[in-house]
Structure formats: C-alpha cells, structure tokens
Design an enzyme around this catalytic site. Sequence first.
Site, PDB file in Angstrom:
ATOM      1  N   ALA A   1       0.864  -1.176   0.000  1.00  0.00           N
ATOM      2  CA  ALA A   1       0.000   0.000   0.000  1.00  0.00           C
ATOM      3  C   ALA A   1       0.902   1.228   0.000  1.00  0.00           C
ATOM      4  CB  ALA A   1      -0.881  -0.009   1.235  1.00  0.00           C
TER       5      ALA A   1
ATOM      6  N   GLY B   1       0.716  -5.118   0.843  1.00  0.00           N
ATOM      7  CA  GLY B   1      -0.459  -5.233  -0.034  1.00  0.00           C
ATOM      8  C   GLY B   1      -0.149  -5.935  -1.346  1.00  0.00           C
TER       9      GLY B   1
ATOM     10  N   GLU C   1      -0.291  -9.526  -0.532  1.00  0.00           N
ATOM     11  CA  GLU C   1      -1.713  -9.867  -0.325  1.00  0.00           C
ATOM     12  C   GLU C   1      -2.461  -9.934  -1.658  1.00  0.00           C
ATOM     13  OE1 GLU C   1      -1.843  -6.598   2.633  1.00  0.00           O
ATOM     14  OE2 GLU C   1      -2.994  -8.018   3.850  1.00  0.00           O
TER      15      GLU C   1
ATOM     16  N   GLU D   1       4.272  -5.150   7.360  1.00  0.00           N
ATOM     17  CA  GLU D   1       3.437  -4.118   7.992  1.00  0.00           C
ATOM     18  C   GLU D   1       3.804  -3.847   9.450  1.00  0.00           C
ATOM     19  OE1 GLU D   1       2.322  -6.398   5.891  1.00  0.00           O
ATOM     20  OE2 GLU D   1       0.811  -5.522   4.563  1.00  0.00           O
TER      21      GLU D   1
END
Length: 259
Positions: A65, A110, A113, A133
């Site tokens: 992200a 992300g 993911e 993270e």
Amino acid sequence: MPYALLQLDISDRIATVTINRPDKLNALNDQMMGEIAAVFADLATNAAVGVIILTGAGRAFVAGADIANIATQSAETLETLSALGQRTFRAIERSPKPVIAAVNGFALGGGCELALACHLRVASEHAKFGLPEVKLGLIPGYGGTQRLPRLIGRGPALQLILTGDTIDAVEALRLGIVNSVVEHSTLLDTARAFAQTILKNGPVAIARALQSVDDGLDRPLDAALANESKLFGSLGQTTDMREGTAAFLEKRPASFRGE
Ligand code: COA
C-alpha cells in the site's frame, strides 16, 4: 475503459494486466485500487477473455500500500481503506476466470496480499515476498492475516507476519506460497503457458471448480461436499460436458464453447 495506472493487453483469450507505477514500485494508492477493481469487473464479463495474468512494470510486482497515503490517516479511514482493499481483492479471488499472478519482483505488504488473492502464483527468480506491515506499526489489512495461514498453515504464516521478514522466491516455493519459480526472462511465457493449458479445458467447468474450492474452504466438510455435488450436477446442463465426455469416448479433442 482507459486506465492511467494499469496497462491491459488482450490476446488469444488471455488478458494481461500490468500494474504500471514503476517509479513508486507500483505502490497501491486509491486510484490504482479503483482501477484494479474496475479492470477485474470488466474482465469478468468480457467474453473474449478466459484467463487473466496480473504482473507489475519495472522491478516490483507491488511494493505494498502507498505508505504516503496511509501515514496520517485516522483510525476510521484506515478501517475503510482496509475494507475497500479487501473487497477489491476478494472480487479477484471470486473471479470466475483463473487469475495468475506473474510475480516479477517485490511483492510486499499489499502486493503480497494481492498475489495471495490470485488463484496461481508464478514467480521470477528475482521475486521477493513479505508482509512487513508490523515494521510500520500496522498489520496486513488486505487479507494477509487470513489468506496466508489458509495457504501455508498458521506457524509459517505467523513467522512471516510477526517478523516482517522478506523471503526470496525459492523460500516462497518451499513454503507453498508460489506454484513455481522461473528464470526472470521466461516469467510471462510461463504464465501464458499455464493460461493456455487452462484454456483447453471447459470454461464453465473451470469457473465451477474455482467456485467449489472457494465456497468450500471455510465450510464444514459435509456442507462443502454437498455444494460440490450441486456444482458437479449443474454441469449436466452444459453442452461442454456432453462435448468433453463424447470427445473422450470418440478419441478426438474436445471443442468447448463455454456453455
Ligand atoms: N509506498 C509508497 N512509496 C513506496 C513504497 C510504498 N509501499 N515502496 C516503495 N516506494 C517508493 C519509495 O518511496 C521510492 O520513492 P522516491 O524515489 O520518490 O523516494 C521509490 O518507491 C523507490 O523505492 P526505494 O525504497 O528507493 O527502493 P529500494 O530498492 O531502495 O527499496 C523496497 C525497495 C521495496 C525494499 C523499499 O521500497 C520498501 O521497503 N518499500 C516499502 C515496503 C513496505 O513496507 N510495504 C508495506 C506497505 S503497508
């Protein structure tokens, strides 16, 4: 529909979606998340497409992200961002057409993911995986705490989630995160070869197989088996099933029409 941060190429029933923000290692900002949601919605109903390959431009698949976008957000906004990313990635996972991640480089946070939400993962020898993270005071929020343990088991998943360590493609293969590791220059050809093999099969059967696996993973076994029977039976209504079985008995290749 034109995309600013994605490149879309369709040929031979294979759509290749390239995430294209290489100067920021393809970090996921709001606009990119919106474009990813839009392109997968479009491809789900595009009759010219049977398999989707997802890859990244430059040296990253997706490096996570966009940290600049989340650094100052409130608790409420972070929860909303997580829910939006989860919805987008869940739609990829529920796609009736197989989605193959061709992981060309960094797949972190992300990005890891996103790869986990795809059905198959082919990695370049240069690929790197991780859920860093916790190093930022966060947790994976786009499904990583759920999909990784389901894919590789709780212990190995917690090792990655709690350490935030980055692993290379060979370790990702050993852990079962990726289906294969190939020389970097052959990555897209390998993903296309996977796609072409899948495209030889009955498209309705492929969609039902994806559905049966996804429906069943979180149901008790007996309920999942009942669902499998229902989906198996539903294929009796398709001309593809008649064609596939007849072709076998007549010792000829099947010619599926996707109906
Ligand atoms: N969000 C925002 N920008 C990012 C980013 C991210 N997740 N990952 C990389 N970038 C940007 C960098 O800020 C840099 O931008 P700049 O050139 O304007 O300074 C550019 O992409 C190149 O990254 P850089 O860090 O210089 O490359 P590197 O080769 O030294 O390191 C990484 C590569 C992947 C190890 C490093 O970029 C990194 O750790 N990224 C963050 C990974 C992460 O924590 N992801 C989870 C987010 S929740």
